[in-house]
Scaffold this motif. Structure first.
Motif: not given
Ligand code: ZN
Ligand code: KG4
Length: 352
Positions: A119, A309, A115
């Motif tokens: 980003h 997100d 994750h």
């Molecule tokens: Zn995040």
């Protein structure tokens, strides 16, 4: 090249389809997000069990919708990517298992995505930024300055030793009786406040290593609030404005230290990239623009929907890895913790 991405590490269920448009950038064909904020609001924060169940409830429909809106079918895809951590383990397992099952059924390569790497690479999806660049990741779970040298190749310059900045915003909001999630509420209240009324600490200011510390600042806010209680609307506004000003000063000072370290250890940076939910904050965005103007650094601030997100960033990170032949098998397990730089280290030595 066409990749589906699935994100379920926190309180947003997301699915997206992304295509490599030319050699350096991506096209987002669809980007579906379903926020669970309403389900968690009553508890003042994310409840892991509620999150996992909510992901399970909506994920299949969300993936269908992402494919539909992109006008593609599973057969058209070149790969399927899912976030495999770091995050809340129950939710991560839902997305990861779903992604693996889809890949298996459709006979497509599967990519397990970090994750944080997603980003970190978003600036390449949106702006085609070349390596290396400095990343400031400021979210509810993470506060880090990272040298992004390549896919799977990260050097952590500094990070928080206690709370994440988004977490500090959320805790301060809670203390002052503002609803969850607190970041946007604190920013809103700060607009009418006096940022100089309270003399708050700026922890770590001036230290050469670009680490962050938020707990002292958070305590200082609590003590000031207790000292002047009961709080009027004006008090809350002044506390929020003073808190936000301290955060802005801290971010700029730490970014300056980070850039110095980057130049020493990596060389010239092609850009400063900001990611994470806190990057939606207007005061922080304006301060970063000034900072990059002064230092002659190109600033890349992805639109807020790609800072928080989302599935597009997972699809894109999957696409970048697939492009390098980095695919994963069905034994890949969910990782509640998965530091970027350790992964980079392992990848460097052919272990990941
Ligand atoms: Zn995040
Ligand atoms: O990246 P994100 O959506 O989720 C993760 O933590 O991964 O970030 C959410 C965090 C929350 O702590 C929220 O309060 C904060 O970002 N946030 C903000 C603002 N909008 C969201 N903080 C300050 N100002 C904002 N405008």
């Amino acid at each position: 090249m066409l990749v589906l991405g699935i994100e379920t590490t926190c309180d947003e269920t997301a699915a997206a389809v992304v295509r490599l448009s030319d050699e350096t950038k991506g096209d987002i064909l669809s980007n579906e997000v379903m926020s669970q904020i309403a389900e968690h609001a009553a508890y003042g924060g994310v409840v892991p069990e509620i999150a996992a169940r909510a992901h399970l409830d909506v994920l299949d429909r969300l993936v269908d919708r992402a494919l539909e809106r992109a006008h593609v079918t599973l057969a058209d895809l070149d790969g399927i990517a899912a976030a495999a951590g770091p995050g809340l383990i129950g939710g991560v397992m839902v997305g990861l298992t779903f992604g693996k099952a889809l890949a298996l059924a459709a006979r497509k390569p599967f990519i397990a995505v970090n994750h944080l790497e997603a980003h970190a690479l978003t600036a390449r999806l949106t702006d085609g930024i070349a390596f290396p660049y400095m990343l400031l990741l400021v979210s509810g779970g993470h506060t880090q300055l990272i040298a992004v040298r390549g896919v799977g190749d990260y050097l952590r310059l500094g990070s928080t030793v206690d709370d994440a900045i988004g977490e500090a915003f959320d805790k301060v909001a809670k203390m002052l009786g503002l609803p969850y999630p607190g970041g946007p509420q604190v920013e809103k209240a700060a607009q009418d406040g006096n940022p100089t009324r309270f003399d708050l600490p700026r922890p770590m200011l001036g230290r050469p290593k670009p680490d962050f510390s938020l707990s002292g600042l958070k305590t200082a806010i609590r003590l000031e609030a207790e000292r002047i209680a009961p709080l009027t609307k004006e008090d809350v506004a002044d506390l929020c404005a003073s808190f936000q000003a301290a955060i802005v000063d801290t971010i700029i000072d730490r970014s300056r230290a980070g850039l110095r370290l980057f130049r020493e250890q990596v060389g010239a940076s092609n850009a400063m990239v900001v990611a994470g939910g806190v990057a939606a904050n207007g005061a922080i965005r304006r301060a970063l623009m000034r900072f990059c103007g002064e230092t002659g650094l190109r600033l890349v601030l992805p639109p807020p929907a790609l800072c928080t997100d989302n599935g597009a960033m997972i699809a894109w990170a999957g696409l970048e890895r697939l492009n390098l032949g980095l695919v994963d098998d069905m034994t890949f397990a969910a990782r509640p913790r998965w530091p970027l730089d350790a992964n980079g280290e392992a990848a460097h030595h052919g272990k990941a």
